[in-house]
Motif scaffolding. Structure first.
Motif, PDB file in Angstrom:
ATOM      1  N   SER A 166      21.836 -25.821  12.170  1.00  0.00           N
ATOM      2  CA  SER A 166      22.868 -24.827  12.480  1.00  0.00           C
ATOM      3  C   SER A 166      23.412 -25.035  13.887  1.00  0.00           C
ATOM      4  O   SER A 166      22.742 -25.619  14.748  1.00  0.00           O
ATOM      5  CB  SER A 166      22.308 -23.408  12.347  1.00  0.00           C
ATOM      6  OG  SER A 166      21.306 -23.175  13.315  1.00  0.00           O
ATOM      7  N   LYS A 167      24.612 -24.532  14.128  1.00  0.00           N
ATOM      8  CA  LYS A 167      25.263 -24.735  15.427  1.00  0.00           C
ATOM      9  C   LYS A 167      24.562 -23.969  16.544  1.00  0.00           C
ATOM     10  O   LYS A 167      24.679 -24.324  17.718  1.00  0.00           O
ATOM     11  CB  LYS A 167      26.735 -24.315  15.342  1.00  0.00           C
ATOM     12  CG  LYS A 167      27.582 -25.234  14.484  1.00  0.00           C
ATOM     13  CD  LYS A 167      29.041 -24.802  14.485  1.00  0.00           C
ATOM     14  CE  LYS A 167      29.888 -25.746  13.649  1.00  0.00           C
ATOM     15  NZ  LYS A 167      31.321 -25.346  13.626  1.00  0.00           N
ATOM     16  N   GLU A 270      20.134 -31.206  17.011  1.00  0.00           N
ATOM     17  CA  GLU A 270      20.101 -29.975  16.217  1.00  0.00           C
ATOM     18  C   GLU A 270      19.600 -30.200  14.785  1.00  0.00           C
ATOM     19  O   GLU A 270      19.314 -29.241  14.062  1.00  0.00           O
ATOM     20  CB  GLU A 270      21.491 -29.347  16.170  1.00  0.00           C
ATOM     21  CG  GLU A 270      22.527 -30.173  15.445  1.00  0.00           C
ATOM     22  CD  GLU A 270      23.960 -29.782  15.791  1.00  0.00           C
ATOM     23  OE1 GLU A 270      24.763 -29.615  14.852  1.00  0.00           O
ATOM     24  OE2 GLU A 270      24.269 -29.644  16.989  1.00  0.00           O
TER      25      GLU A 270
END
Length: 291
Positions: A166-167, A270
């Motif tokens: 996820s960001k 990430e």
């Protein structure tokens, strides 16, 4: 249970000639339902001890004191100390301390004040500007805590709760999830605060881990690798580590090492799970130490 800025509190504020300071991050929660959610999430019983950081006007303190054996409330604003002391003068299980939580010795406090308690919890409504430093201090200090229930800016809460891919997933996500199991309690809109902040908040619960979730050979180095992996978020893991590792390593060798544990050097930080970060830090530690 009675919460919020009560008539009694307003009278005390007027009596002590106190005007709320937004510059100190003083956004006081007035919604009784949210306050009850916080108390319930702490999972207190009559043998519990509570460290409350930032009691403000004592609305949450009142609820905690009804559930716990002992509450120690730490308040930075010296103007609020007499207000809080007046409010809880007839409640011997509540103690008010004037101190800066960022400089406070929590280990000593637990030893001195909570010896008769079966568990110790932290409950806090943190000013946004000190959220991360205080959480880092609490989590990495190896304190004898059961959980931390904290109301923080929603954006920071989202980062703490984020999953790989996820960001919002980053070094804070890995750090918090290494030391605890975070969960969402309730989202809090800005209009239930006085004065009203510009952003929404969220209450989260950090259930403290007693055993590390992944095998890490050197904890400090592990977090250095994690931070280096996110140092340049738009770059590949290889490029980010190449420029940000805490020791020099030839890029070609670094690529080989990343490949050796089944990680794509061209992915981004990430995408790595905590277990992948543990594997990566352990193999890089051996490279650093010549093993």
């Amino acid at each position: 249970m009675s919460f919020g800025i009560s008539a009694k509190t307003r009278k005390l504020l007027k009596q002590h000639n106190i005007v709320l300071k937004k510059s100190l991050g003083q956004n006081f929660l007035t919604d009784a339902h949210v306050l009850q959610h916080i108390v319930d999430a702490a999972d207190l019983d009559e043998e519990s001890g509570v460290i409350e950081i930032g009691p403000g006007l004592g609305a949450l303190t009142e609820g905690l004191a009804k559930q716990a054996r002992k509450v120690v409330a730490i308040e930075l604003d010296n103007r609020l100390i007499p207000v809080l002391q007046d409010m809880f003068a007839d409640q011997p299980n509540v103690e008010i301390i004037h101190a800066d939580a960022l400089k406070f010795d929590f280990a000593q406090l637990i030893t001195e004040k909570f010896g008769a308690c079966s568990q110790v919890h932290v409950v806090a409504n943190l000013p946004y500007y000190v959220t991360s430093p205080i959480l880092v201090k609490l989590l990495e200090s190896s304190l004898s805590l059961t959980n931390i229930v904290v109301m923080i800016q929603k954006e920071v809460a989202d980062r703490i709760l984020a999953k790989p891919g996820s960001k919002t997933y980053g070094s804070l996500s890995v750090f918090a999830q290494y030391f605890s199991e975070p969960s969402k309690v309730v989202q809090v809109p800005s209009h239930v605060f006085v004065p009203r902040p510009q952003v929404d908040s969220m209450v989260i619960k950090l259930s403290i881990r007693t055993v590390a979730p992944v095998p890490v050979e050197n904890e400090s180095f592990f977090f250095q690798v994690v931070r280096a992996s996110f140092a340049k978020r738009r770059k590949t893991l290889l490029n980010s580590l190449s420029s940000s590792l805490p020791f020099h390593m030839e890029k070609t060798r670094l690529e080989q090492v990343i490949h050796s544990i089944g990680i794509d050097p061209n992915c981004r930080g990430e995408m790595l799970s905590m277990n992948s970060f543990a594997q990566l830090s352990n193999v890089l530690l051996r490279e650093r130490d010549g093993g």
